[in-house]
Design a protein around this motif. Structure first.
Motif, PDB file in Angstrom:
ATOM      1  N   ALA A   1       0.352  -3.299   5.097  1.00  0.00           N
ATOM      2  CA  ALA A   1       1.534  -2.943   5.869  1.00  0.00           C
ATOM      3  C   ALA A   1       2.685  -2.594   4.932  1.00  0.00           C
ATOM      4  N   VAL A   2       2.863  -3.425   3.897  1.00  0.00           N
ATOM      5  CA  VAL A   2       3.895  -3.193   2.880  1.00  0.00           C
ATOM      6  C   VAL A   2       3.324  -3.578   1.523  1.00  0.00           C
ATOM      7  N   ALA A   3       3.588  -2.764   0.510  1.00  0.00           N
ATOM      8  CA  ALA A   3       3.190  -3.109  -0.851  1.00  0.00           C
ATOM      9  C   ALA A   3       4.307  -2.711  -1.808  1.00  0.00           C
ATOM     10  N   PHE A   4       4.678  -3.635  -2.673  1.00  0.00           N
ATOM     11  CA  PHE A   4       5.631  -3.378  -3.756  1.00  0.00           C
ATOM     12  C   PHE A   4       4.862  -3.467  -5.070  1.00  0.00           C
ATOM     13  N   GLU A   5       5.025  -2.470  -5.917  1.00  0.00           N
ATOM     14  CA  GLU A   5       4.378  -2.465  -7.226  1.00  0.00           C
ATOM     15  C   GLU A   5       5.438  -2.336  -8.314  1.00  0.00           C
ATOM     16  N   ARG A   6       5.737  -3.457  -8.952  1.00  0.00           N
ATOM     17  CA  ARG A   6       6.708  -3.535 -10.046  1.00  0.00           C
ATOM     18  C   ARG A   6       8.033  -2.876  -9.657  1.00  0.00           C
TER      19      ARG A   6
ATOM     20  N   PRO B   1      14.117   2.491  -4.820  1.00  0.00           N
ATOM     21  CA  PRO B   1      13.945   1.607  -5.966  1.00  0.00           C
ATOM     22  C   PRO B   1      14.432   2.257  -7.258  1.00  0.00           C
ATOM     23  N   ALA B   2      14.999   1.437  -8.136  1.00  0.00           N
ATOM     24  CA  ALA B   2      15.377   1.930  -9.454  1.00  0.00           C
ATOM     25  C   ALA B   2      14.136   2.211 -10.284  1.00  0.00           C
ATOM     26  N   SER B   3      13.071   1.466 -10.041  1.00  0.00           N
ATOM     27  CA  SER B   3      11.785   1.698 -10.692  1.00  0.00           C
ATOM     28  C   SER B   3      10.699   1.077  -9.835  1.00  0.00           C
ATOM     29  N   GLY B   4       9.459   1.481 -10.085  1.00  0.00           N
ATOM     30  CA  GLY B   4       8.335   0.972  -9.320  1.00  0.00           C
ATOM     31  C   GLY B   4       8.067   1.799  -8.075  1.00  0.00           C
ATOM     32  N   ALA B   5       7.096   1.358  -7.288  1.00  0.00           N
ATOM     33  CA  ALA B   5       6.672   2.110  -6.105  1.00  0.00           C
ATOM     34  C   ALA B   5       6.565   1.189  -4.900  1.00  0.00           C
ATOM     35  N   ILE B   6       7.003   1.701  -3.749  1.00  0.00           N
ATOM     36  CA  ILE B   6       6.912   0.995  -2.473  1.00  0.00           C
ATOM     37  C   ILE B   6       6.008   1.794  -1.547  1.00  0.00           C
ATOM     38  N   SER B   7       5.109   1.101  -0.877  1.00  0.00           N
ATOM     39  CA  SER B   7       4.235   1.730   0.111  1.00  0.00           C
ATOM     40  C   SER B   7       4.421   1.030   1.448  1.00  0.00           C
ATOM     41  N   VAL B   8       4.601   1.817   2.505  1.00  0.00           N
ATOM     42  CA  VAL B   8       4.750   1.290   3.857  1.00  0.00           C
ATOM     43  C   VAL B   8       3.683   1.926   4.729  1.00  0.00           C
ATOM     44  N   LEU B   9       2.690   1.130   5.127  1.00  0.00           N
ATOM     45  CA  LEU B   9       1.579   1.628   5.939  1.00  0.00           C
ATOM     46  C   LEU B   9       0.916   2.825   5.272  1.00  0.00           C
ATOM     47  N   GLY B  10       0.773   2.706   3.952  1.00  0.00           N
ATOM     48  CA  GLY B  10       0.059   3.717   3.187  1.00  0.00           C
ATOM     49  C   GLY B  10       0.871   4.902   2.735  1.00  0.00           C
ATOM     50  N   ARG B  11       2.187   4.913   3.032  1.00  0.00           N
ATOM     51  CA  ARG B  11       3.025   6.056   2.664  1.00  0.00           C
ATOM     52  C   ARG B  11       4.319   5.576   2.012  1.00  0.00           C
ATOM     53  N   PRO B  12       4.985   6.440   1.265  1.00  0.00           N
ATOM     54  CA  PRO B  12       6.298   6.062   0.718  1.00  0.00           C
ATOM     55  C   PRO B  12       7.292   5.852   1.853  1.00  0.00           C
ATOM     56  N   PRO B  13       8.284   4.990   1.670  1.00  0.00           N
ATOM     57  CA  PRO B  13       9.282   4.762   2.724  1.00  0.00           C
ATOM     58  C   PRO B  13      10.049   6.029   3.066  1.00  0.00           C
ATOM     59  N   THR B  14      10.320   6.200   4.353  1.00  0.00           N
ATOM     60  CA  THR B  14      11.120   7.331   4.813  1.00  0.00           C
ATOM     61  C   THR B  14      12.091   6.850   5.881  1.00  0.00           C
TER      62      THR B  14
ATOM     63  N   ALA C   1      13.829  -7.594  -9.543  1.00  0.00           N
ATOM     64  CA  ALA C   1      13.416  -7.020 -10.816  1.00  0.00           C
ATOM     65  C   ALA C   1      11.910  -7.144 -11.004  1.00  0.00           C
ATOM     66  N   ASP C   2      11.227  -6.000 -11.067  1.00  0.00           N
ATOM     67  CA  ASP C   2       9.801  -5.941 -11.396  1.00  0.00           C
ATOM     68  C   ASP C   2       8.972  -6.797 -10.431  1.00  0.00           C
ATOM     69  N   VAL C   3       9.224  -6.625  -9.140  1.00  0.00           N
ATOM     70  CA  VAL C   3       8.587  -7.435  -8.103  1.00  0.00           C
ATOM     71  C   VAL C   3       7.344  -6.733  -7.561  1.00  0.00           C
ATOM     72  N   SER C   4       6.247  -7.476  -7.450  1.00  0.00           N
ATOM     73  CA  SER C   4       5.003  -6.946  -6.881  1.00  0.00           C
ATOM     74  C   SER C   4       4.459  -7.908  -5.833  1.00  0.00           C
ATOM     75  N   PHE C   5       4.020  -7.370  -4.709  1.00  0.00           N
ATOM     76  CA  PHE C   5       3.362  -8.161  -3.670  1.00  0.00           C
ATOM     77  C   PHE C   5       2.753  -7.204  -2.660  1.00  0.00           C
ATOM     78  N   SER C   6       1.899  -7.740  -1.800  1.00  0.00           N
ATOM     79  CA  SER C   6       1.276  -6.942  -0.743  1.00  0.00           C
ATOM     80  C   SER C   6       1.213  -7.769   0.525  1.00  0.00           C
TER      81      SER C   6
END
Length: 264
Positions: free
Chosen positions: A3-8, A55-68, A20-25
């Motif tokens: 549903a949500v994923a944060f990568e660094r 994000p200043a850095s890293g990638a966020i995924s929301v239901l498989g897509r970047p946030p919009t 800062a540099d947070v990752s979770f799913s």
């Protein structure tokens, strides 16, 4: 698919770095309590998931897509407003503002929008409140209307920002049980922002705890313990369990004892 994923991910707001540099799913269908002290970044994180903060850095995924911005697969309930948009607006008209984006009331609402609004009200057991002015509703009744508004469009992810503020313990239980039941029935993932864990104990699958720019995710026992919270807060923390309740203490002060306000 998560549903949500944060990568660094590093997030900031107003020139201040909050994560800062947070990752979770978060898996689809999970009920997650989002916890942390005032200023820990809870609301900023919700805004990032909504695509309102990049994000200043890293990638966020929301239901498989970047946030919009304006993602219809996300239902969002902001922290309860102190002032109503108009003292006489009814529950159905308020829900219709989400169905039509900017519209107010029956004259401009389409048949499809009316149907979606009534469906959302029925999902939370608030159809009988629909014609009453928001100003006349109790806090718990008003929260039902706000949750109904967040359910417009059949979302797959529900973000709730401090929905328990100003509610007594009995109404808190009602709202938590309502959200849990609706989410399970509809297969929706929930990120439920709260200033303390105790009201959520019966409902959460896991907790996501923010502090000192970091995050920890897992079961209540895995996260809410002295070593993990000491790392997050950057100070020695004692976690006490008394009569089924959890108390988070620092220097004999209960950190979760008072309601927090918005992070931003």
């Amino acid at each position: 698919m998560s549903a949500v994923a944060f990568e660094r991910v590093t997030l900031g707001y107003g020139g201040r770095r909050v994560l800062a540099d947070v990752s979770f799913s978060i898996p689809q269908g999970a009920f997650v309590g989002l916890l942390g002290a005032n200023g820990a970044g809870k609301t900023t994180m919700l805004r990032a998931i909504l695509g309102l903060v990049g994000p200043a850095s890293g990638a966020i995924s929301v239901l498989g897509r970047p946030p919009t911005r304006g993602n219809p697969t996300i239902g969002y309930m902001p922290q309860a407003r102190r002032a109503l948009p108009h003292p006489g607006i009814s529950g159905i008209d308020f829900v219709l503002t989400a169905a039509g984006g900017h519209r107010w009331g029956w004259p401009v609402a389409t048949a499809a929008e009316k149907e979606a609004a009534w469906k959302a009200l029925e999902e939370v057991g608030a159809a009988d409140l629909a014609r009453r002015p928001l100003a006349e509703l109790s806090g718990g009744e008003r929260q039902r209307i706000l949750i109904a508004q967040a359910l417009i469009g059949d979302p797959k992810l529900l973000l709730l920002d401090e929905p328990l503020i100003s509610l007594d313990a009995a109404h808190q239980r009602v709202i938590i049980d309502l959200v849990h039941e609706v989410a399970e029935r509809l297969g929706i993932a929930v990120l439920f922002c709260s200033h303390e864990i105790n009201p959520l104990m019966r409902a959460v699958d896991r907790v996501l705890y923010l502090g000192n720019g970091k995050a920890a995710i897992g079961s209540v026992d895995e996260v809410i313990n002295g070593p993990v919270l000491s790392r997050l807060y950057g100070t020695p923390i004692t976690v006490m369990r008394v009569a089924g309740r959890i108390f988070v203490m620092a220097d004999d002060i209960e950190l979760e004892g008072a309601a927090h306000v918005h992070d931003v």
